[in-house]
Design a protein around this motif. Structure first.
Motif, PDB file in Angstrom:
ATOM      1  N   TYR A  84       0.818  -0.950   0.006  1.00  0.00           N
ATOM      2  CA  TYR A  84      -0.052   0.052   0.080  1.00  0.00           C
ATOM      3  C   TYR A  84       0.772   1.204  -0.042  1.00  0.00           C
ATOM      4  N   GLY A  85       0.682   2.029  -0.995  1.00  0.00           N
ATOM      5  CA  GLY A  85       1.646   3.167  -1.145  1.00  0.00           C
ATOM      6  C   GLY A  85       2.120   3.009  -2.738  1.00  0.00           C
ATOM      7  N   ARG A  86       3.224   3.729  -2.921  1.00  0.00           N
ATOM      8  CA  ARG A  86       4.036   3.591  -4.151  1.00  0.00           C
ATOM      9  C   ARG A  86       4.210   2.190  -4.468  1.00  0.00           C
ATOM     10  N   ALA A  87       3.993   1.887  -5.570  1.00  0.00           N
ATOM     11  CA  ALA A  87       4.192   0.326  -5.927  1.00  0.00           C
ATOM     12  C   ALA A  87       4.812   0.270  -7.400  1.00  0.00           C
ATOM     13  N   ASN A  88       5.635  -0.619  -7.753  1.00  0.00           N
ATOM     14  CA  ASN A  88       5.952  -0.526  -9.290  1.00  0.00           C
ATOM     15  C   ASN A  88       5.445  -1.356 -10.038  1.00  0.00           C
ATOM     16  N   HIS A  89       4.373  -0.777 -10.483  1.00  0.00           N
ATOM     17  CA  HIS A  89       3.444  -1.399 -11.285  1.00  0.00           C
ATOM     18  C   HIS A  89       3.099  -0.831 -12.556  1.00  0.00           C
ATOM     19  N   ALA A  90       2.984   0.587 -12.667  1.00  0.00           N
ATOM     20  CA  ALA A  90       2.768   1.490 -13.885  1.00  0.00           C
ATOM     21  C   ALA A  90       3.708   1.773 -14.756  1.00  0.00           C
ATOM     22  N   GLY A  91       4.766   2.291 -14.177  1.00  0.00           N
ATOM     23  CA  GLY A  91       5.700   2.880 -14.989  1.00  0.00           C
ATOM     24  C   GLY A  91       5.560   4.223 -15.449  1.00  0.00           C
ATOM     25  N   PRO A  92       6.670   4.554 -16.476  1.00  0.00           N
ATOM     26  CA  PRO A  92       6.123   5.614 -17.126  1.00  0.00           C
ATOM     27  C   PRO A  92       5.105   5.510 -18.191  1.00  0.00           C
ATOM     28  N   GLY A  93       4.300   6.414 -18.538  1.00  0.00           N
ATOM     29  CA  GLY A  93       3.248   6.577 -19.383  1.00  0.00           C
ATOM     30  C   GLY A  93       2.659   7.739 -19.794  1.00  0.00           C
ATOM     31  N   ASP A  94       1.764   7.948 -20.603  1.00  0.00           N
ATOM     32  CA  ASP A  94       1.380   9.080 -21.498  1.00  0.00           C
ATOM     33  C   ASP A  94       0.740  10.083 -20.653  1.00  0.00           C
ATOM     34  N   ASP A  95       1.187  11.469 -20.501  1.00  0.00           N
ATOM     35  CA  ASP A  95       0.472  12.532 -19.698  1.00  0.00           C
ATOM     36  C   ASP A  95      -0.870  12.831 -20.269  1.00  0.00           C
ATOM     37  N   ASP A  96      -1.085  12.445 -21.695  1.00  0.00           N
ATOM     38  CA  ASP A  96      -2.430  12.817 -22.188  1.00  0.00           C
ATOM     39  C   ASP A  96      -3.417  11.740 -21.676  1.00  0.00           C
ATOM     40  N   VAL A  97      -2.869  10.441 -21.626  1.00  0.00           N
ATOM     41  CA  VAL A  97      -3.936   9.606 -20.896  1.00  0.00           C
ATOM     42  C   VAL A  97      -4.205  10.011 -19.449  1.00  0.00           C
ATOM     43  N   LEU A  98      -3.197  10.169 -18.754  1.00  0.00           N
ATOM     44  CA  LEU A  98      -3.653  10.626 -17.362  1.00  0.00           C
ATOM     45  C   LEU A  98      -4.545  11.613 -17.279  1.00  0.00           C
ATOM     46  N   ARG A  99      -4.379  12.744 -18.202  1.00  0.00           N
ATOM     47  CA  ARG A  99      -5.429  14.105 -18.179  1.00  0.00           C
ATOM     48  C   ARG A  99      -6.818  13.391 -18.603  1.00  0.00           C
ATOM     49  N   ALA A 100      -7.023  12.239 -19.608  1.00  0.00           N
ATOM     50  CA  ALA A 100      -8.195  11.962 -19.698  1.00  0.00           C
ATOM     51  C   ALA A 100      -8.814  10.901 -18.505  1.00  0.00           C
ATOM     52  N   VAL A 101      -7.876  10.176 -17.715  1.00  0.00           N
ATOM     53  CA  VAL A 101      -8.541   9.649 -16.583  1.00  0.00           C
ATOM     54  C   VAL A 101      -8.931  10.504 -15.747  1.00  0.00           C
ATOM     55  N   ILE A 102      -8.345  11.595 -15.431  1.00  0.00           N
ATOM     56  CA  ILE A 102      -8.476  12.684 -14.410  1.00  0.00           C
ATOM     57  C   ILE A 102      -9.802  13.271 -14.802  1.00  0.00           C
ATOM     58  N   GLY A 106     -12.871   9.695 -22.675  1.00  0.00           N
ATOM     59  CA  GLY A 106     -12.429   8.656 -23.535  1.00  0.00           C
ATOM     60  C   GLY A 106     -10.918   8.689 -23.480  1.00  0.00           C
ATOM     61  N   LEU A 107     -10.098   7.613 -23.741  1.00  0.00           N
ATOM     62  CA  LEU A 107      -8.808   7.669 -23.654  1.00  0.00           C
ATOM     63  C   LEU A 107      -8.308   7.936 -25.101  1.00  0.00           C
ATOM     64  N   PRO A 108      -6.966   8.781 -25.118  1.00  0.00           N
ATOM     65  CA  PRO A 108      -6.405   9.078 -26.561  1.00  0.00           C
ATOM     66  C   PRO A 108      -5.433   7.855 -26.607  1.00  0.00           C
ATOM     67  N   ARG A 109      -4.656   7.772 -27.676  1.00  0.00           N
ATOM     68  CA  ARG A 109      -3.941   6.611 -27.898  1.00  0.00           C
ATOM     69  C   ARG A 109      -2.673   6.998 -27.117  1.00  0.00           C
ATOM     70  N   ASP A 110      -2.094   6.026 -26.541  1.00  0.00           N
ATOM     71  CA  ASP A 110      -0.784   6.149 -25.714  1.00  0.00           C
ATOM     72  C   ASP A 110       0.418   6.410 -26.756  1.00  0.00           C
ATOM     73  N   ASN A 111       1.046   7.301 -26.713  1.00  0.00           N
ATOM     74  CA  ASN A 111       2.079   7.349 -27.684  1.00  0.00           C
ATOM     75  C   ASN A 111       3.433   7.868 -27.212  1.00  0.00           C
ATOM     76  N   GLU A 112       3.425   7.970 -25.763  1.00  0.00           N
ATOM     77  CA  GLU A 112       4.624   8.537 -25.266  1.00  0.00           C
ATOM     78  C   GLU A 112       4.917   8.153 -23.807  1.00  0.00           C
ATOM     79  N   SER A 113       5.859   8.128 -23.176  1.00  0.00           N
ATOM     80  CA  SER A 113       6.079   7.462 -21.801  1.00  0.00           C
ATOM     81  C   SER A 113       6.920   8.633 -20.858  1.00  0.00           C
ATOM     82  N   ASN A 114       5.958   9.645 -20.657  1.00  0.00           N
ATOM     83  CA  ASN A 114       6.604  10.829 -20.205  1.00  0.00           C
ATOM     84  C   ASN A 114       6.265  11.212 -18.623  1.00  0.00           C
ATOM     85  N   THR A 115       5.316  10.545 -18.012  1.00  0.00           N
ATOM     86  CA  THR A 115       4.626  10.643 -16.755  1.00  0.00           C
ATOM     87  C   THR A 115       4.750   9.413 -15.865  1.00  0.00           C
TER      88      THR A 115
END
Length: 192
Positions: A84-102, A106-115
């Motif tokens: 419980y807390g920070r875990a090594n599962h997601a790794g870096p991903g797309d900031d546009d996807v995070l904004r859509a989740v927030i 609907g999710l954009p295509r993931d095309n970068e790993s900057n977050t």
């Protein structure tokens, strides 16, 4: 949500929960912050055997220390809490996807790993080889639905706050064997 609230939310959603060791204090918080948390991420483990899977997700392996998620959902539908807390599962991903989740859009295509996704997502690893042939028992799919719904219900999120690893980071394929669109429909119906 506190660790106690997490446990309570899962049980209130009708799940069988197994508490593994000192899961409440087992985390990677020393590597960076956990939060603000905005969603739930679903994975498959690419492993076979529940006991071995839970151990790997708790302890990690060379090059990737555990915990590798917050809960492991085994084929029998039980949720094993390993951290419980920070875990090594997601790794870096797309900031546009995070904004859509927030925004719960609907999710954009993931095309970068900057977050840093480990900071922003609860993670559930689901016991499955991820080869497209290993079956997903009904009890396990229902547990995935219930676990994600439990977290969403606590936070007041809808089903669009739940994503698969493959929707977060280019090149990832998990979970493989069911679609996240179908799982989000199930979560939406459960939250009604």
């Amino acid at each position: 949500m506190s660790a106690s609230s997490f446990l309570k939310a899962l049980k209130a959603e009708g799940l069988t929960v197994v508490q593994v060791g000192d899961w409440r204090d087992h985390n990677r918080d020393h590597k960076g912050p956990w939060g603000p948390v905005h969603g739930v991420m679903i994975h498959h483990t690419a492993t076979r055997g529940s006991a071995r899977t839970v151990e790997i997700c708790r302890e990690g392996y060379e090059g990737l220390p555990g915990p590798l998620c917050h809960g492991v959902i085994t084929k029998d539908g039980r949720v094993h809490l390993v951290g419980y807390g920070r875990a090594n599962h997601a790794g870096p991903g797309d900031d546009d996807v995070l904004r859509a989740v927030i925004a719960e859009k609907g999710l954009p295509r993931d095309n970068e790993s900057n977050t840093d996704g480990n900071r922003h997502f609860y993670g559930f690893e689901c016991e499955n080889l991820g080869d497209g042939d290993d079956p997903w028992p009904a009890a396990q799919l229902e547990a995935i639905e219930r676990a994600a719904a439990a977290v969403c219900r606590h936070h007041g999120w809808n089903e669009r706050s739940v994503i698969g690893h493959l929707e977060w980071q280019p090149g990832k394929v998990d979970p493989r064997g069911f679609t996240m669109a179908s799982m989000r429909e199930r979560i939406r119906d459960r939250l009604k």
